[in-house]
Design a protein around this motif. Structure first.
Motif, PDB file in Angstrom:
ATOM      1  N   ALA A  26      17.674 -57.922-117.086  1.00  0.00           N
ATOM      2  CA  ALA A  26      16.338 -57.631-117.526  1.00  0.00           C
ATOM      3  C   ALA A  26      16.651 -56.082-118.333  1.00  0.00           C
ATOM      4  N   TRP A  85       2.424 -63.167-109.406  1.00  0.00           N
ATOM      5  CA  TRP A  85       2.123 -61.711-109.664  1.00  0.00           C
ATOM      6  C   TRP A  85       0.770 -61.231-109.381  1.00  0.00           C
ATOM      7  N   THR A 131       9.198 -55.760-107.044  1.00  0.00           N
ATOM      8  CA  THR A 131       9.124 -55.476-108.240  1.00  0.00           C
ATOM      9  C   THR A 131       7.792 -55.101-108.739  1.00  0.00           C
ATOM     10  N   ALA A 133       5.781 -53.974-112.128  1.00  0.00           N
ATOM     11  CA  ALA A 133       5.843 -54.015-113.655  1.00  0.00           C
ATOM     12  C   ALA A 133       4.582 -53.243-114.567  1.00  0.00           C
ATOM     13  N   LEU A 141       1.507 -61.923-115.190  1.00  0.00           N
ATOM     14  CA  LEU A 141       2.827 -62.432-115.384  1.00  0.00           C
ATOM     15  C   LEU A 141       3.103 -63.776-115.040  1.00  0.00           C
ATOM     16  N   CYS A 143       6.866 -64.817-115.498  1.00  0.00           N
ATOM     17  CA  CYS A 143       8.163 -64.703-115.245  1.00  0.00           C
ATOM     18  C   CYS A 143       8.741 -64.612-113.745  1.00  0.00           C
ATOM     19  N   ASP A 148      13.961 -63.653-117.705  1.00  0.00           N
ATOM     20  CA  ASP A 148      12.795 -63.945-118.305  1.00  0.00           C
ATOM     21  C   ASP A 148      11.787 -62.901-118.517  1.00  0.00           C
ATOM     22  N   CYS A 149      11.869 -62.025-117.550  1.00  0.00           N
ATOM     23  CA  CYS A 149      10.980 -60.657-117.735  1.00  0.00           C
ATOM     24  C   CYS A 149      11.492 -59.747-118.775  1.00  0.00           C
ATOM     25  N   GLU A 152       9.746 -60.798-121.954  1.00  0.00           N
ATOM     26  CA  GLU A 152       8.331 -60.750-121.902  1.00  0.00           C
ATOM     27  C   GLU A 152       7.947 -59.522-122.557  1.00  0.00           C
ATOM     28  N   ILE A 155       5.658 -56.416-121.326  1.00  0.00           N
ATOM     29  CA  ILE A 155       6.118 -55.512-120.156  1.00  0.00           C
ATOM     30  C   ILE A 155       6.430 -54.377-120.649  1.00  0.00           C
ATOM     31  N   LEU A 158       9.313 -51.617-116.205  1.00  0.00           N
ATOM     32  CA  LEU A 158       9.482 -52.310-114.812  1.00  0.00           C
ATOM     33  C   LEU A 158      10.476 -51.527-114.008  1.00  0.00           C
ATOM     34  N   ILE A 166      14.238 -59.293-109.612  1.00  0.00           N
ATOM     35  CA  ILE A 166      13.681 -58.841-110.843  1.00  0.00           C
ATOM     36  C   ILE A 166      13.759 -57.338-111.066  1.00  0.00           C
TER      37      ILE A 166
END
Length: 802
Positions: A26, A85, A131, A133, A141, A143, A148-149, A152, A155, A158, A166
């Protein structure tokens, strides 16, 4: 088996492995202004000093940043397919060089409160790994992987700590603990490498409002602006910021949250000064706190099973959802409650709008009870020395009247005297602490009952009582019927509410004792809602002999006669009622007093073949006894079919028709937005009544002096089109009457058999043909007015000479 493709170990090629290894970690764009500064998930855990988890932001930029549409979000270290999330919405802004503190869930331990936060959420962060964010929207979210995050765009920043899947960069931030947080390094640099940007250490939350933060200044809207002068908020669906109010009450079970009220009202009587703040978890505020609340204004509609916002007839409650809360001060005096009484509650419960939606009209507090209560929705109210008109149910809900002289029954209830004439003094009371006072009709909550005015999830206004008056038990005595003279026939009806063999022995014992003691052992009893041998289990069983064996044994054990019975098993799942229960009507009769005349071939299918009126030696008779009336007629779809039996008492014929007409399910609410409410079920009941009227007329065509008793749960009022059609053959009651509805022969204040949400009304009836004279009739109140019930209906009995 799922249709998801499964990649086995053997099928993974070298090129696939290389591709997987090439996926980036990420790596969102480095933030030059607002970042996550510190994360602590050990709040309230063993060994912790702080009671709450928290997340802290910092603005490393040179200009203020608005957080009005932002959120912080959290997901567990190793999210599964069903993991989602969790979101805390933000508000206000954060000044350059300043921090912004977000209080999250509290544990049961700890000794110190957090400093005053800028926002409050309910996320329960892991103390060791997870995690967090910082997101520039308030949409959860989706992801679930680092890659994937990283892709995004919403975001902003994070941090993955501990063993989180993540994270930003090549490694997680260090693991935290119950006594340590993970905080950004003193340099403040954001390199998008969690492993080097963060260090574990003592938690150091900075008090909220250190910059502009969430702020401690009220926003542009006050509560009366959000409530508005209509039925739905003028800012429904919009974000609102720093709405001021005093916390007046908490709701800690069910739909959790708290009420706030503005102690400085406007001059408009149509606008409420209070509303509910929906937190979804146990609120962290206290009664008396002065707070600023930000979130989304929303119209919440309580929905029954199968309902949608578009189809429900319930009114809405204006709420603030997804809140962030700033405490300004504590220990403030609460606004004085509005005392409800006959002096200020309108005489009309609901206006007649021809079935239109009341939400299309302005709120006019003097027009109706619904208007008045909408104009004070959420505000503190008080009722004094309130008499109970609807008993406590299993959820601790009961009804009182604020108008003790209105439509009072002879036992203390409030009576329905006409269609759409709901008693205007009726009001639900629910203790806020979840207790159950177990009150009966006629009991009184002496002194003051106080709390915010809410709207029930089942429809109808209520007091969420933070203060409940002292219960004065008035010891309402059950009615006991007069004993039978030996030369009179007694016929009764009793809805026994989904009676099944699996019911507790105590229910059978109470029903048996009620039939023996309170009904004085009638010669014939029409029993409604007898379920099959497997009860509500939908297994194809239709026989009810086990249910009836237990019931008749309970009657005998209570000192009554050994009743025999006649009934016709319904086709499986074709007669409505509780799914799988196959409820039906049954004749119980005392063979020592009356004879049941069995007629018709033994091999005929009486479930689908209707009985006919025939003439036998110039007297009426039945082709099938017991029999059903026209069971294939569409009016009986998903409803019980009338059971007809021919009895003989002292050598003379008596025809008894046992009924359980279709229920009011699907009708609009008397407490709802469509006024007057549509009663879609009424058409079917009127059709059922017409078919039965015509059958009775055939008996009387053979002998106009025939003794006919029609009885049971008609699921309708004495003034309804259905009962009119049964009596006269016309829904307006203008035709010649062939039956007398005995409930109408009682004094007005005794005309009820049921208590529905604090309204005493008629659902059960006994009607007799004109040939029956010299009768006595009683409604035997043993259930509907009591918190401890064997059934929700009261039985009734008629005695007459044949």
């Amino acid at each position: 088996m799922s249709r998801t493709r499964v990649l086995t170990a053997a099928a993974v090629s070298a090129s696939t492995i290389a591709a997987l290894l090439a996926l980036p970690a990420a790596q969102a764009t480095v933030s030059n202004d607002v970042v996550v500064n510190e994360v602590y998930g050990g709040g309230g855990n063993s060994g912790a000093t702080l009671k709450n988890d928290f997340i802290e932001l910092r603005n490393d930029g040179t200009a203020p940043v608005s957080l009005a549409s932002w959120s912080v979000q959290y997901i567990s270290a190793a999210p599964g397919a069903a993991t989602t999330w969790q979101v805390t919405n933000l508000s206000g802004s954060i000044a350059p060089g300043k921090t912004y503190l977000i209080a999250e869930a509290a544990g049961t331990g700890g000794t110190a409160d957090l400093p005053a936060p800028d926002a409050t959420g309910a996320i329960n962060l892991s103390g060791t790994a997870g995690t967090v964010a910082l997101v520039t929207s308030q949409t959860a979210l989706t992801c679930k992987t680092a890659a994937d995050c990283a892709a995004e765009g919403s975001i902003k920043d994070l941090i993955g700590y501990g063993t989180a899947v993540i994270h930003e960069g090549s490694a997680d931030a260090p693991a935290a603990s119950n006594t340590t947080s993970v905080a950004r390094n003193a340099s403040g640099t954001d390199t998008d490498q969690n492993g080097t940007d963060f260090t574990a250490g003592d938690p150091t939350p900075t008090p909220g409002g250190s910059g502009t933060g969430g702020g401690t200044q009220p926003g542009p809207l006050r509560i009366h602006d959000i409530q508005g002068a209509g039925w739905v908020s003028p800012v429904n669906g919009q974000a609102v910021t720093n709405v001021p109010g005093i916390v007046t009450a908490l709701r800690t079970s069910g739909s959790k949250g708290f009420w706030i009220q503005d102690p400085t009202p406007d001059a408009n009587p149509a606008t409420s000064e209070a509303l509910f703040v929906y937190t979804g978890s146990a609120p962290t505020v206290a009664v008396g706190d002065s707070v600023l609340v930000s979130g989304k204004a929303q119209a919440y509609y309580p929905l029954a099973s199968g309902d949608t916002v578009a189809t429900t007839s319930n009114l809405s409650v204006t709420e603030i959802g997804g809140p962030t809360v700033t405490e300004v001060s504590s220990g403030n005096a609460l606004p004085a409650p509005i005392v409800l009484s006959a002096a200020n509650v309108p005489a009309t419960y609901a206006p007649n709008l021809g079935g239109a939606n009341i939400e299309g009209t302005p709120v006019v507090p003097t027009r109706s009870v619904l208007d008045f209560y909408r104009s004070i929705q959420g505000m503190r109210v008080e009722v004094d020395d309130a008499r109970v008109v609807g008993p406590s149910d299993t959820y601790g809900e009961q009804y009182v009247t604020v108008k003790p002289n209105e439509a009072a029954t002879y036992r203390g209830g409030s009576e329905l005297l006409g269609e759409n004439q709901t008693p205007s003094g009726r009001l639900e009371v629910v203790p806020a602490d979840g207790s159950n006072p177990h009150v009966n009709v006629g009991d009184v909550f002496t002194g003051a009952t106080v709390g915010p005015l809410d709207y029930s999830q089942y429809g109808g206004f209520l007091i969420a009582a933070s203060t409940l008056g002292t219960v004065q038990n008035n010891h309402l005595a059950p009615v006991v019927a007069a004993p039978d003279p030996a030369k009179e026939l007694s016929v009764a009806t009793y809805n026994v509410e989904n009676l099944a063999p699996s019911d507790p022995a105590a229910k059978f014992q109470r029903l048996g004792a009620g039939i023996v003691t309170n009904l004085a052992t009638p010669d014939i009893v029409s029993v409604e809602e007898v379920q099959d041998n497997s009860g509500a289990t939908d297994d194809g069983t239709v026989a009810a002999d086990q249910t009836l064996t237990k019931l008749t044994a309970a009657i005998a054990a209570a000192g009554g006669p050994h009743y025999a019975w006649r009934e016709i098993d319904p086709a499986n799942d074709q007669d409505g009622g509780q799914p799988g229960g196959n409820i039906r009507t049954v004749f119980l009769y005392n063979p020592a007093r009356v004879k049941f005349v069995d007629s018709g071939p033994a091999n005929v299918d009486r479930t689908t073949t209707g009985t006919q009126v025939v003439s036998k030696h110039g007297d009426p008779a039945l082709s099938l006894s017991p029999g059903r009336i026209d069971p294939a007629n569409p009016v009986w779809t998903a409803s019980r079919k009338p059971l007809v039996g021919e009895f003989q008492f002292r050598g003379k014929d008596v025809f008894v028709i046992a009924d359980h007409f279709v229920a009011k399910l699907g009708d609009q609410s008397q407490d709802g937005r469509f006024q007057y409410p549509a009663q879609s079920s009424a058409i079917q009941r009127a059709g059922q009544a017409q078919v039965e009227h015509d059958f009775v007329q055939k008996l009387l065509d053979v002998d106009k002096k025939a003794d006919v008793v029609v009885l049971g749960d008609l699921n309708d009022y004495q003034f309804s089109p259905a009962v009119n059609a049964l009596r006269t053959g016309t829904s307006d009651g203008t035709g010649p009457s062939i039956l007398t509805d005995l409930i109408g022969t009682l004094p007005i204040n005794e005309q009820y058999t049921y208590d529905y949400e604090g309204v005493s009304e008629v659902l059960d009836h006994i009607l007799v043909s004109k040939g029956i004279k010299d009768l006595s009739y009683q409604v035997v109140h043993v259930n509907s007015e009591y918190s401890d019930q064997a059934s929700d209906h009261d039985p009734q009995v008629v005695r007459f000479k044949v």
